[in-house]
Motif scaffolding. Structure first.
Motif, PDB file in Angstrom:
ATOM      1  N   SER A 139       2.017  -8.176   5.784  1.00 27.60           N
ATOM      2  CA  SER A 139       2.136  -8.311   7.022  1.00 27.60           C
ATOM      3  C   SER A 139       3.609  -9.135   7.453  1.00 27.60           C
ATOM      4  CB  SER A 139       1.140  -9.506   7.343  1.00 27.60           C
ATOM      5  OG  SER A 139       1.358 -10.727   6.611  1.00 27.60           O
ATOM      6  N   SER A 170       0.262 -15.284  -1.366  1.00 26.51           N
ATOM      7  CA  SER A 170      -0.294 -15.409  -0.008  1.00 26.51           C
ATOM      8  C   SER A 170      -0.036 -16.329   0.932  1.00 26.51           C
ATOM      9  CB  SER A 170      -1.835 -15.165  -0.262  1.00 26.51           C
ATOM     10  OG  SER A 170      -2.026 -16.154  -1.046  1.00 26.51           O
ATOM     11  N   ASN A 174      -0.207  -9.061   1.400  1.00 30.05           N
ATOM     12  CA  ASN A 174      -0.918  -8.282   2.364  1.00 30.05           C
ATOM     13  C   ASN A 174       0.095  -7.449   3.287  1.00 30.05           C
ATOM     14  OD1 ASN A 174       0.212  -9.986   4.295  1.00 30.05           O
ATOM     15  ND2 ASN A 174      -1.691 -10.812   5.007  1.00 30.05           N
ATOM     16  N   ASP A 223       0.791  -1.305   0.029  1.00 29.00           N
ATOM     17  CA  ASP A 223      -0.052   0.011   0.000  1.00 29.00           C
ATOM     18  C   ASP A 223       0.916   1.307   0.217  1.00 29.00           C
ATOM     19  OD1 ASP A 223       1.091   0.139   2.524  1.00 29.00           O
ATOM     20  OD2 ASP A 223      -0.999  -0.129   3.650  1.00 29.00           O
TER      21      ASP A 223
END
Length: 410
Positions: free
Chosen positions: A276, A319, A274, A220
């Protein structure tokens, strides 16, 4: 910190030139579905090709990408000024152009591609960071709405923009004429003032030596993660991941356990889709580390069967799987368990990996070809011949690929 890499240790700077390929989605001509597009960062610029047949789409000369790969920004000399062009990364059309005073190169493009930092090109001797007492930095809105020139004290290089567009993070090389250490600083774009960057606990980041090896950006665009190696007061090598939060505007270092860092050339990193976790591979010692981006700690380490001395590994993460390629060996490991899923022999040395979300393939770059493989089994599905000697890497999505030219930033 993404084919822009300047690394240095104890005042010795060297430029490592790399090339990248980034898969993205290119709308199909018939209006249905999509086909993957690959970006090759060559000696001439960023070249886009169709991943299915290798057909060239366009080349953006001397360009650098926005973090989300929505656009490319290039700069070309035009007499006593520099012509800056903003290029659509899907079809290669020029979205806009404007001029800035002086002869400048593109250094940093913001994540969304709305800001660009430029500065005069200064080649250091033998690739070392050139010494200088002051630095000229130009920051411009890519829509041509505004440009500002900063005359800054010291030897600084732009690193990244804050997510709110109000600040630029720069690397301050110290001492400026003969650097042997550095410090990350924050440039307030409104006032032109340089300030220190705090840690999450409120303390300011200090000066330190080290070598920036490679980096990835959060999907992001909120953080930049850079892999560093350095040495302690006894001369013992170690490694860490530097976290530069572009949203909260702080910085933090996550130390990796030894033996990470003993063979710096055998290390690389990747980030999950993501954001993480960041994975670091050290194939000289056969070790992997998982860094939790939430807790800013090493969550686990594991051994990997793939080994390579004097060779940088290539990493990519989906993922559910982490892919590691070294020379002619490819492995996939389940995440977060880090248990090996499969082990595959490659026809030639790997030059990069990518797992784009837009295609059910794992891309493996070689010297003159790109293989598309089943990401769950590693079996070969397709091969595209690429007639360029400059293909050396892959990245994916909005993540700046390993092989980007980066600058020290801790």
């Amino acid at each position: 910190m993404g084919t822009w890499r300047t690394t240095w240790l104890s005042g010795l700077c060297s430029v490592l030139v790399g090339v990248l390929v980034v898969p993205a989605a290119l709308p199909a001509h018939d209006g249905g579905g999509s086909r993957p597009q690959l970006y090759l960062d060559t000696a001439q610029g960023i070249a886009a090709i169709d991943a299915e047949n290798g057909a060239p789409s366009f080349t953006a000369h001397d360009a650098r990408p926005a973090g989300d790969w929505s656009r490319l920004v290039s700069a070309a000399p035009d007499g006593t000024t520099t012509r800056v062009s903003v290029i659509d990364a899907i079809d290669g059309t020029t979205q806009g152009a404007f001029s800035v005073d002086g002869r400048n190169d593109v250094r940093v493009v913001s994540y969304r591609g709305d800001l660009v930092a430029l500065s005069p090109h200064e080649a250091g001797r033998d690739g070392h960071q050139p010494g200088r007492e002051r630095t000229t930095l130009v920051v411009a809105a890519t829509d041509g709405s505004g440009t500002r020139t900063y005359d800054l004290p010291g030897n600084v290089e732009p690193e990244a923009f804050s997510t709110d567009g109000r600040a630029a993070f720069v690397i301050d090389y110290l001492p400026p004429m003969q650097p042997d250490r550095y410090q990350v600083r924050r440039l307030d774009l409104a006032t032109g003032q340089l300030g220190d960057v705090p840690s999450p606990d409120g303390a300011n980041q200090g000066q330190m030596p080290g070598v920036a090896r490679t980096q990835v950006m959060a999907p992001d665009g909120s953080r930049l993660y850079t892999l560093y190696t350095s040495a302690d007061e006894h001369g013992d090598a170690y490694s860490f991941v530097h976290v530069l939060d572009l949203d909260g505007q702080w910085a933090h270092c996550v130390d990796l356990p030894r033996p990470f860092g003993q063979a710096p050339e055998a290390m690389s990193l990747a980030i999950t889709p993501n954001g993480s976790a960041v994975y670091v591979a050290d194939v000289a010692s056969g070790r992997l580390a998982e860094v939790s981006t939430n807790r800013l700690t090493v969550a686990r380490t594991a051994r990997t069967p793939v080994r390579g001395f004097g060779q940088q590994p290539h990493l990519a993460a989906s993922s559910s799987l982490l892919y590691v390629a070294v020379d002619r060996t490819l492995i996939a490991m389940r995440t977060p368990s880090l248990v090996v899923r499969y082990h595959e022999a490659l026809p030639s040395a790997a030059r990069g990996l990518a797992v784009p979300s837009t295609a059910p393939l794992l891309y493996v770059a070689h010297r003159h070809a790109i293989d598309g493989r089943d990401p769950t089994t590693g079996s070969l599905s397709t091969t595209v011949r690429v007639d360029t000697p400059h293909l050396v890497g892959l990245g994916y999505g909005a993540t700046p690929p390993s092989g980007d030219t980066i600058k020290c930033a801790c």
